[in-house]
Scaffold this active site. Structure first.
Site, PDB file in Angstrom:
ATOM      1  N   ARG A  36       0.959  -1.226   0.138  1.00  0.00           N
ATOM      2  CA  ARG A  36       0.033   0.030   0.135  1.00  0.00           C
ATOM      3  C   ARG A  36       0.857   1.163  -0.050  1.00  0.00           C
ATOM      4  O   ARG A  36       1.848   1.303   0.597  1.00  0.00           O
ATOM      5  CB  ARG A  36      -0.990  -0.160   1.301  1.00  0.00           C
ATOM      6  CG  ARG A  36      -1.973  -1.230   1.313  1.00  0.00           C
ATOM      7  CD  ARG A  36      -2.998  -1.116   0.340  1.00  0.00           C
ATOM      8  NE  ARG A  36      -3.826  -2.167   0.314  1.00  0.00           N
ATOM      9  CZ  ARG A  36      -3.808  -3.065  -0.489  1.00  0.00           C
ATOM     10  NH1 ARG A  36      -3.247  -3.223  -1.303  1.00  0.00           N
ATOM     11  NH2 ARG A  36      -4.973  -4.140  -0.427  1.00  0.00           N
ATOM     12  N   ARG A  63      -4.096  25.978  -8.913  1.00  0.00           N
ATOM     13  CA  ARG A  63      -3.536  25.087  -8.225  1.00  0.00           C
ATOM     14  C   ARG A  63      -2.845  24.147  -9.175  1.00  0.00           C
ATOM     15  O   ARG A  63      -3.021  23.553 -10.060  1.00  0.00           O
ATOM     16  CB  ARG A  63      -5.167  23.838  -7.799  1.00  0.00           C
ATOM     17  CG  ARG A  63      -5.932  24.691  -6.803  1.00  0.00           C
ATOM     18  CD  ARG A  63      -5.141  25.001  -5.440  1.00  0.00           C
ATOM     19  NE  ARG A  63      -6.124  25.194  -4.492  1.00  0.00           N
ATOM     20  CZ  ARG A  63      -5.869  25.149  -3.033  1.00  0.00           C
ATOM     21  NH1 ARG A  63      -4.611  25.065  -2.873  1.00  0.00           N
ATOM     22  NH2 ARG A  63      -6.683  25.745  -2.429  1.00  0.00           N
ATOM     23  N   ALA A  75     -10.169  27.497   2.612  1.00  0.00           N
ATOM     24  CA  ALA A  75      -9.383  26.200   3.280  1.00  0.00           C
ATOM     25  C   ALA A  75      -8.226  26.432   3.699  1.00  0.00           C
ATOM     26  O   ALA A  75      -7.410  27.448   3.064  1.00  0.00           O
ATOM     27  CB  ALA A  75      -9.787  25.121   2.296  1.00  0.00           C
ATOM     28  N   GLU A  91      -7.452  30.598   9.176  1.00  0.00           N
ATOM     29  CA  GLU A  91      -7.532  30.709   7.623  1.00  0.00           C
ATOM     30  C   GLU A  91      -8.297  31.647   7.035  1.00  0.00           C
ATOM     31  O   GLU A  91      -8.002  32.123   5.919  1.00  0.00           O
ATOM     32  CB  GLU A  91      -7.541  29.294   7.023  1.00  0.00           C
ATOM     33  CG  GLU A  91      -6.548  28.210   7.319  1.00  0.00           C
ATOM     34  CD  GLU A  91      -5.218  28.551   6.563  1.00  0.00           C
ATOM     35  OE1 GLU A  91      -5.487  29.247   5.481  1.00  0.00           O
ATOM     36  OE2 GLU A  91      -4.291  27.967   6.823  1.00  0.00           O
ATOM     37  N   GLU A  95      -6.815  34.251   4.632  1.00  0.00           N
ATOM     38  CA  GLU A  95      -7.017  34.342   3.109  1.00  0.00           C
ATOM     39  C   GLU A  95      -8.157  35.345   2.636  1.00  0.00           C
ATOM     40  O   GLU A  95      -7.970  35.888   1.632  1.00  0.00           O
ATOM     41  CB  GLU A  95      -7.640  32.907   2.924  1.00  0.00           C
ATOM     42  CG  GLU A  95      -6.468  31.635   2.951  1.00  0.00           C
ATOM     43  CD  GLU A  95      -6.988  30.442   2.324  1.00  0.00           C
ATOM     44  OE1 GLU A  95      -8.076  30.349   2.152  1.00  0.00           O
ATOM     45  OE2 GLU A  95      -6.029  29.545   2.320  1.00  0.00           O
ATOM     46  N   GLU A 139       1.491  33.178  -1.485  1.00  0.00           N
ATOM     47  CA  GLU A 139       0.043  32.866  -1.652  1.00  0.00           C
ATOM     48  C   GLU A 139      -0.797  33.787  -2.511  1.00  0.00           C
ATOM     49  O   GLU A 139      -0.630  35.169  -2.056  1.00  0.00           O
ATOM     50  CB  GLU A 139      -0.657  32.534  -0.203  1.00  0.00           C
ATOM     51  CG  GLU A 139      -1.953  31.833  -0.286  1.00  0.00           C
ATOM     52  CD  GLU A 139      -2.416  31.823   1.181  1.00  0.00           C
ATOM     53  OE1 GLU A 139      -3.137  30.702   1.355  1.00  0.00           O
ATOM     54  OE2 GLU A 139      -2.063  32.430   2.268  1.00  0.00           O
TER      55      GLU A 139
END
Length: 185
Positions: A36, A63, A75, A91, A95, A139
């Protein structure tokens, strides 16, 4: 029927800034062995920030893994030793610049159970007050609001297509219909 797989060996394949990739040898329920590969993730939060006039706070953000710009709900990743409710508050402010006077936990979901242990805790933020954003270095995102019904239609049409936002919108609709009470935080 016992469906649990038992770890026999584990190897750390890669350790990044906040993700770890593992490859384990496991014993299957029928006694055979397999491997796995999976990612350990610290967890995240997603916020459905709803204004008094039923506008939803959204972000437009590039993204890199998908190679495109997405429209999504705010998020962020949970920092070490940080409670998810505190992450949600941090957050939202960082943001979007919004602070909320009322918070509800709507639920927690596992977005990618086939290859990661990531959990996303969903919060409804209301009684919003707009201030200054505090974006992290590197960001870049655009913040805007749209009427909730328009956002719901965008999810149905595929314009909003990330699973985090779709799950959050589903739970928000259930909350607003009285089918999901949420828990105050």
């Amino acid at each position: 029927m016992d469906l649990v797989e038992k770890k026999l060996q584990s190897a750390l394949v890669y350790e990044g800034g906040f993700l770890q990739v593992h490859k384990d040898k496991v014993l299957l329920p029928d006694g055979s062995e397999s491997s796995r590969e999976y990612i350990l993730h610290p967890g995240a939060v997603a916020i459905l920030a709803l204004t008094a006039d039923r506008q939803l706070v959204l972000e437009r953000q590039y993204r890199y893994p998908a190679g495109r710009v997405f429209v999504e709900i705010p998020a962020g990743k949970i920092d070490p030793d940080e409670a998810p409710a505190l992450t949600a508050r941090r957050e939202l402010l960082e943001e979007t610049g919004y602070r909320a006077g009322r918070w509800l936990h709507l639920g927690t979901a596992y977005p990618c159970i086939g290859y990661s242990n990531e959990q996303i805790s969903y919060y409804l933020a209301e009684d919003l007050e707009l201030g200054e954003r505090e974006l992290d270095e590197g960001e870049f995102l655009e913040v805007f609001t749209l009427p909730l019904q328009q956002v719901m239609q965008m999810a149905l049409s595929g314009e909003i297509c990330d699973s985090k936002s779709i799950v959050g919108l589903h739970w928000l609709a259930a909350h607003l219909d009285g089918r999901l009470p949420g828990a105050a935080v």
